[in-house]
Design an enzyme around this catalytic site. Structure first.
Site, PDB file in Angstrom:
ATOM      1  N   ASP A 127       0.877  -0.902   0.013  1.00  0.00           N
ATOM      2  CA  ASP A 127       0.034  -0.032  -0.181  1.00  0.00           C
ATOM      3  C   ASP A 127       1.019   0.857  -0.023  1.00  0.00           C
ATOM      4  OD1 ASP A 127      -1.431   2.419   1.122  1.00  0.00           O
ATOM      5  OD2 ASP A 127      -3.151   0.924   1.522  1.00  0.00           O
ATOM      6  N   HIS A 128       0.941   1.930  -1.275  1.00  0.00           N
ATOM      7  CA  HIS A 128       2.065   2.776  -1.273  1.00  0.00           C
ATOM      8  C   HIS A 128       1.879   3.901  -0.275  1.00  0.00           C
ATOM      9  CE1 HIS A 128      -0.749   5.411  -3.526  1.00  0.00           C
ATOM     10  NE2 HIS A 128       0.192   6.316  -3.511  1.00  0.00           N
ATOM     11  N   HIS A 182      -5.953   3.055   1.785  1.00  0.00           N
ATOM     12  CA  HIS A 182      -4.913   4.005   2.048  1.00  0.00           C
ATOM     13  C   HIS A 182      -5.417   4.652   3.357  1.00  0.00           C
ATOM     14  CE1 HIS A 182      -3.249   3.160  -1.587  1.00  0.00           C
ATOM     15  NE2 HIS A 182      -3.896   4.234  -2.339  1.00  0.00           N
TER      16      HIS A 182
HETATM   17  C1  BG6 Z   1      -3.983   5.326  -5.870  1.00  0.00           C
HETATM   18  C2  BG6 Z   1      -5.255   5.236  -6.435  1.00  0.00           C
HETATM   19  O1  BG6 Z   1      -3.861   4.015  -5.050  1.00  0.00           O
HETATM   20  O2  BG6 Z   1      -3.484   6.633  -5.176  1.00  0.00           O
HETATM   21  C3  BG6 Z   1      -5.213   6.446  -7.382  1.00  0.00           C
HETATM   22  O3  BG6 Z   1      -5.466   4.277  -7.366  1.00  0.00           O
HETATM   23  C4  BG6 Z   1      -4.871   7.884  -6.386  1.00  0.00           C
HETATM   24  O4  BG6 Z   1      -6.576   6.782  -7.801  1.00  0.00           O
HETATM   25  C5  BG6 Z   1      -3.399   7.601  -5.722  1.00  0.00           C
HETATM   26  O5  BG6 Z   1      -4.854   8.942  -7.181  1.00  0.00           O
HETATM   27  C6  BG6 Z   1      -3.142   8.526  -4.761  1.00  0.00           C
HETATM   28  O6  BG6 Z   1      -2.023   8.439  -4.204  1.00  0.00           O
HETATM   29  P1  BG6 Z   1      -1.165   9.690  -3.841  1.00  0.00           P
HETATM   30  O7  BG6 Z   1       0.442   9.130  -3.560  1.00  0.00           O
HETATM   31  O8  BG6 Z   1      -0.904  10.630  -5.269  1.00  0.00           O
HETATM   32  O9  BG6 Z   1      -1.924  10.250  -2.713  1.00  0.00           O
END
Ligand code: BG6
Length: 488
Positions: free
Chosen positions: A179-180, A242
C-alpha cells in the site's frame, strides 16, 4: 547478502517505468542492492535484453527524481536487466524462465533467493501464483517472496478468493502487499513520533483529543482509468486501503522498545477489531457519498464525472466519500475519527489533523479567544508537522493568540515510497506492508457501504469540482459540534 533474482511481471507497464526502475536505480546508487542481483522483466511482447535495457534507461531519464548521468555506473546497472517473453497461460514460458534463473544462480553461487513482483492486473495473480508453483520457479534455494499491489479484491468475498489462490503457492510470511501510503516518509514517521516523544505519547488518548480528521484530497479526476475507477469508486480506490491504513498507523500504541513487524501487525489488527461495526442501515448517517460535477479546479474548467470519457451518463459511482468512525478501546473510546477523500477537490493534499480538547470552558470565559491546540501532520505532497498553541496576547491581557511550531523534514533526504518498500521487501522487513488480517478486516468493515451504495440506499451528493466536497460532509462533523479544519 545472498544473490537475489527480481522477477518482474508487467515489466513494460506504467508502474514499472514510473516507480520500480527509478527505485531500483536509487537503491543501486546507494549500495543497497546485493552484490549479485538480477532483474528479469516479463511481458507479452518479445523484446531483446538490449531493447529492454534501453526501455529501463529511458524510464530513469523520464522519472528518476535526480539527473541520471550517462556513465559506467549506469551501464553496470542496466546490465543487471534481462527480458523474457511470458504468456501467463503457457507453462513452457515459466519453465524457460526457471531455466534462465537457475543458470544465473549457478554462475554466481551462494544460496539464491527469488522475489516475484506482480505489476499486473489482479485477475492474473491466481494463475501466476500457480504457474510459479507448478513450473518449479517457486523452489528457490533460499527464500522466495511475492510482492503485489492493491486492489486486493473487489469486496470481502473476492479478497478471500484471491487470498486462497495466492496461499496455494506462498505462505502469508512470503507475501508482501504494497500500500504505497505505508511507504510515504511521513506515514513512517508516525511511528517514531509516538514512540520517541513522551510529549506526544502522553497526549495520544481520548483524555486530551477531541477529534481526528484525516483528509486525502486530489485535484485530478478519473483520468484514463474509467474502466477501473467506475467499478471501484473512492470507497475501494482509497478508503478501504490507504485511508484505513492511515487510521491504523495513527492510532496504534507501540511498545516503548523498537516495535517489530509482528507487533505492528498485531496492533493494527486490534484497531480494526475495535472499530465500531457499521450496520447497513447506519450507512446513511455515518457515510457521505459524493460525485463531482463540473467546475473549476486550480483555474481550469473541468467537466463533471458523468461527462468524462468512458463513464456512463447514468453512473452513480462515488468519487468522494466521508465517514465517521469510532474506535472502541481504552485509548480512543469517545473520540470521533472523520475521514474523507475525493477527486477533483480544491487542492491536492493528504493531511491528518488532531484537534485537542479546549481547556477553557466558554461559559466561564465568555470572552475567550483561544483556538484549540492542534497537531497537523502533512503527509503529502508537502510534508511537515505543525503544532498550534495559544499564547497570551501582550496587548490584551484577557486574550490569547495562536502560535505555530513548524517542523519540516529534510525533503532531499527522504526516500520515495517505492525505494523504501522495495528495499524492505528485499531485506525481509514486512513492517510497512499489509497483512492479510488487515485486508480481510477492512473489507469486512467496508462491506455494508459497498452494499448500501450498490443498492442506492444512500444519497449521491453532487459537488462542484474544485470545492471541498458536498455540504453533507460538513454536516457529519457539525452534528458533533466540530468542523473540518483548513476548508477556507
Ligand atoms: C492510488 C489510487 O492508489 O492512489 C489513485 O488508485 C490515487 O486513484 C492515488 O490517485 C493517490 O496517491 P497519492 O500518493 O498521489 O496520494
Amino acid at each position: 547478502m545472498n544473490p537475489i533474482t527480481f522477477v518482474l511481471f508487467g515489466a513494460t507497464g506504467d508502474l514499472a517505468k514510473r516507480k520500480i526502475y527509478p527505485a531500483l536505480y536509487h537503491l543501486y546508487m546507494n549500495g543497497k542492492l546485493p552484490k549479485f542481483f538480477s532483474v528479469i522483466g516479463l511481458g507479452r511482447k518479445e523484446l531483446s535484453d538490449e531493447t529492454f535495457q534501453a526501455h529501463v534507461k529511458q524510464s530513469l531519464h523520464d522519472f528518476y527524481r535526480l539527473e541520471v548521468q550517462e556513465n559506467d555506473t549506469l551501464q553496470a546497472f542496466l546490465s543487471l536487466f534481462g527480458f523474457n517473453v511470458l504468456h501467463i497461460d503457457q507453462q513452457s514460458h515459466f519453465v524457460q524462465l526457471n531455466e534462465r534463473v537457475e543458470k544465473w544462480e549457478q554462475e554466481v553461487g551462494g544460496t539464491a533467493n527469488r522475489l516475484f513482483y506482480l505489476s499486473v492486473a489482479p485477475n492474473f495473480f491466481g494463475t501466476i501464483a500457480s504457474q510459479i508453483e507448478e513450473s518449479g520457479l517457486g523452489s528457490a534455494a533460499g527464500w522466495k517472496r511475492l510482492v503485489i499491489e492493491k486492489p486486493f479484491g473487489h469486496d470481502l468475498a473476492s479478497a478471500r478468493e484471491l487470498n486462497s489462490q495466492l496461499s496455494q503457492a506462498f505462505t502469508e510470511e512470503e507475501i508482501y502487499r504494497i500500500d504505497h501510503y505505508l511507504g510515504k516518509p511521513m506515514v513512517q514517521q508516525l511511528e517514531a513520533l509516538k514512540e520517541a516523544n513522551p510529549v506526544i505519547q502522553a497526549l495520544w488518548t481520548n483524555r486530551y483529543i477531541a477529534n481526528v480528521q484525516i483528509t486525502a484530497d486530489e485535484t485530478v479526476g478519473v483520468e484514463e482509468r474509467a474502466g477501473y475507477y467506475d467499478q471501484a469508486g473512492a470507497v475501494r480506490d482509497m478508503f478501504q486501503n490507504h485511508m484505513l491504513q492511515l487510521l491504523m498507523m495513527l492510532t496504534i500504541h507501540s511498545p516503548h522498545n523498537v516495535a517489530s513487524a509482528e507487533d505492528v501487525r498485531l496492533k493494527k489488527r486490534k484497531v480494526l477489531e475495535a472499530l465500531d461495526p457499521l450496520q447497513r442501515q447506519d450507512v446513511h448517517s455515518r457515510i457521505v457519498r459524493g460525485q463531482y460535477a463540473s467546475g473549476t479546479v486550480q483555474g481550469k474548467e473541468v467537466q463533471g464525472y458523468t461527462s468524462e470519457p468512458g463513464i456512463s451518463p447514468e453512473s452513480m459511482n462515488d468519487t468522494f466519500i466521508a465517514a465517521k468512525l469510532n474506535i472502541d478501546n481504552y485509548h480512543w473510546r469517545g473520540v470521533p475519527f472523520y475521514i474523507r477523500t475525493g477527486k477533483r477537490m480544491q487542492s491536492k493534499h493528504t493531511r491528518i489533523v488532531i484537534e485537542f480538547k479546549e481547556p477553557l470552558s466558554s461559559s466561564l470565559h465568555p470572552d475567550k479567544t483561544t483556538v484549540p491546540n492542534m497537531l497537523v501532520i502533512e503527509i503529502g505532497p508537502n510534508e511537515g508537522i505543525t503544532l498550534q498553541l495559544n499564547t497570551r496576547d501582550p496587548h490584551h491581557k484577557e486574550k490569547f493568540k495562536p502560535v505555530h511550531i513548524d517542523m519540516y523534514p529534510d525533503r532531499e533526504e527522504a526516500p520515495e515510497a517505492y525505494e523504501t518498500l522495495i528495499h524492505d521487501a528485499l531485506s525481509g522487513d514486512s513492517t510497512f506492508f499489509v497483512h492479510w488480517d488487515e485486508v480481510e478486516l477492512s473489507w469486512q468493515w467496508v462491506q455494508p457501504i459497498l452494499e448500501a451504495f450498490a443498492a442506492n440506499e444512500v444519497p449521491l451528493y453532487p459537488y462542484e469540482a474544485g470545492s471541498h466536497g458536498p455540504a453533507a460532509a460538513e454536516a457529519l462533523l457539525a452534528e458533533d459540534g466540530f468542523h473540518w479544519w483548513f476548508d477556507e
